[in-house]
Design an enzyme around this catalytic site. Structure first.
Site, mmCIF file in Angstrom:
data_model
loop_
_atom_site.group_PDB
_atom_site.id
_atom_site.type_symbol
_atom_site.label_atom_id
_atom_site.label_comp_id
_atom_site.label_asym_id
_atom_site.label_seq_id
_atom_site.Cartn_x
_atom_site.Cartn_y
_atom_site.Cartn_z
ATOM 1 N N TRP A 13 0.815 -1.197 0.000
ATOM 2 C CA TRP A 13 0.000 0.000 0.000
ATOM 3 C C TRP A 13 0.862 1.266 0.000
ATOM 4 C CZ3 TRP A 13 -3.783 1.843 -2.099
ATOM 5 C CH2 TRP A 13 -4.673 2.786 -1.572
ATOM 6 N N LYS A 107 -5.348 0.198 8.669
ATOM 7 C CA LYS A 107 -6.734 -0.053 9.063
ATOM 8 C C LYS A 107 -6.745 -1.062 10.194
ATOM 9 C CE LYS A 107 -8.384 0.818 4.341
ATOM 10 N NZ LYS A 107 -8.964 0.204 3.111
ATOM 11 N N LYS A 189 -13.981 -4.143 9.231
ATOM 12 C CA LYS A 189 -14.321 -4.969 8.062
ATOM 13 C C LYS A 189 -13.344 -6.126 7.886
ATOM 14 C CE LYS A 189 -10.879 -3.108 5.539
ATOM 15 N NZ LYS A 189 -9.824 -3.761 4.739
ATOM 16 N N THR A 246 -13.114 -6.180 0.357
ATOM 17 C CA THR A 246 -12.259 -7.025 1.198
ATOM 18 C C THR A 246 -12.811 -8.434 1.341
ATOM 19 O OG1 THR A 246 -11.717 -5.010 2.432
ATOM 20 C CG2 THR A 246 -10.999 -7.078 3.382
ATOM 21 N N GLU A 279 -4.291 -7.854 9.342
ATOM 22 C CA GLU A 279 -4.745 -6.933 10.381
ATOM 23 C C GLU A 279 -5.946 -7.462 11.152
ATOM 24 O OE1 GLU A 279 -3.441 -4.361 11.585
ATOM 25 O OE2 GLU A 279 -2.385 -3.141 10.095
#
Length: 335
Positions: A13, A107, A189, A246, A279
């Protein structure tokens, strides 16, 4: 307008955002934790380990020294895993003016404190913090495929400044004043992506995936609103938008990890083979604790916690969820 931007973190990212910004004409200092990655980026002009096939524009300068990367930067993009945000903030804050804008792109939640990452950054002395979130796989941003995201900040001027920095014909950026909602949407999420991946690994079909995504968004919204977020935010890019991408894409490392868990592989083996941070694993533990503290019902999160931390067989979790007492779908306006 910023002239030099520091991107801290050369994972997929961070690299994709560095490419985006360099293509816009900014000088980008890209920090990599390992010197061998800096050497590879310099020689090959490609991050083969994290973003293969994407060539680095001339405006990207890879560095290993945080002082060098930070020096002269008008804006800092923080693209390290959530568990590294506090330490990284401590390492760079003495190199930066207090008014420097920090754009966090991780995130997640800090597991030890259960805090949002903008709260962590504020505690470490940064008072101009923005969050970039939304449905945005690095693999597609790096290839300039159309992407739409949201930037949130407590201060409107900060959000709009960051919006102007990032917005591009292939990268549309909206602003949202609901910093709490945007952060919780982006973090939580990943739990549901683990759940849908597990369902796919078990071969449960499209109906189960759709149910998990829908009821998962109900859980995300309940907790996010209880902690100060706005319900409408979870219907936007950082909520349902990020959840969809996702839970359905093989670019999603959380979904891929879930698939392997559903197929019966142990968590430690799955994580060691991923090569990147998943994550959702830490976020599941943090969210479960927050839900218990605030008496918020999060049955999917509870069951994913038991798979991850108590070795409960995934198929038993399906039975637990399906056999819960009957209830109404919509309660108190927040599902």
């Amino acid at each position: 307008m910023a002239k030099t931007i520091a991107v801290i973190g050369a994972g997929s990212w961070g690299t994709a955002l560095a490419v985006l910004l360099a293509r816009k004409g900014f000088q980008v200092n890209l920090w990599a934790r390992r010197p061998e990655i800096v050497s590879e980026l310099d020689k090959t002009k490609e991050n083969k380990g994290y973003l293969p096939g994407v060539k680095l524009p001339a405006g990207i300068r890879p560095e290993h020294d945080l002082r060098t990367v930070s020096r002269g930067a008008d804006l800092v993009v923080l693209s390290v895993p959530s568990h590294a945000v506090r330490l990284t903030a401590r390492q760079i804050k003495n190199f930066l003016p207090q008014e420097t804008i920090i754009v966090n792109t991780a995130k997640g939640l800090e597991l030890e404190t259960k805090k949002r990452l903008s709260e962590v950054l504020a505690e470490e002395g940064f008072n101009r913090v923005a969050v970039l979130s939304g449905p945005s796989h690095a693999e597609e941003v790096g290839r300039s495929l159309p992407t739409t995201v949201v930037v949130a900040a407590a201060d409107k001027n900060t959000a709009e400044y960051v919006q102007d920095i990032f917005i591009d014909p292939t990268f549309r950026v909206y602003t949202n004043p609901d910093l709490i909602g945007v952060e919780f949407g982006g973090a939580l999420k990943n739990i549901i992506a683990l759940a849908t991946g597990i369902a796919d690994g078990l071969g449960l079909g499209d109906n189960a995936r759709a149910a998990l995504m829908t009821r998962g968004m109900a859980e995300i919204t309940r907790l996010g609103v209880a902690l100060g977020g706005k319900a409408m935010t979870f219907a936007g890019l950082s909520g349902i938008g990020d959840l969809i991408v996702t839970c359905t894409s093989m670019y999603s490392r959380n979904r891929r990890a879930g698939i392997q868990l559903g197929q019966g592989r142990p968590l430690a083996e799955v994580l060691s083979g991923m090569g990147m941070v998943v994550e959702g694993v830490r976020t599941t533990a943090a969210a479960r604790e927050l839900a218990r503290q605030h008496k918020i019902r999060m049955p999917i999160t509870e069951e994913i916690y038991r798979v991850l931390y108590e070795d409960k067989p995934a198929r038993e979790c399906v039975a637990t969820l399906m056999e819960r007492p009957r209830t109404h779908e919509v309660e108190a306006g927040i599902w």
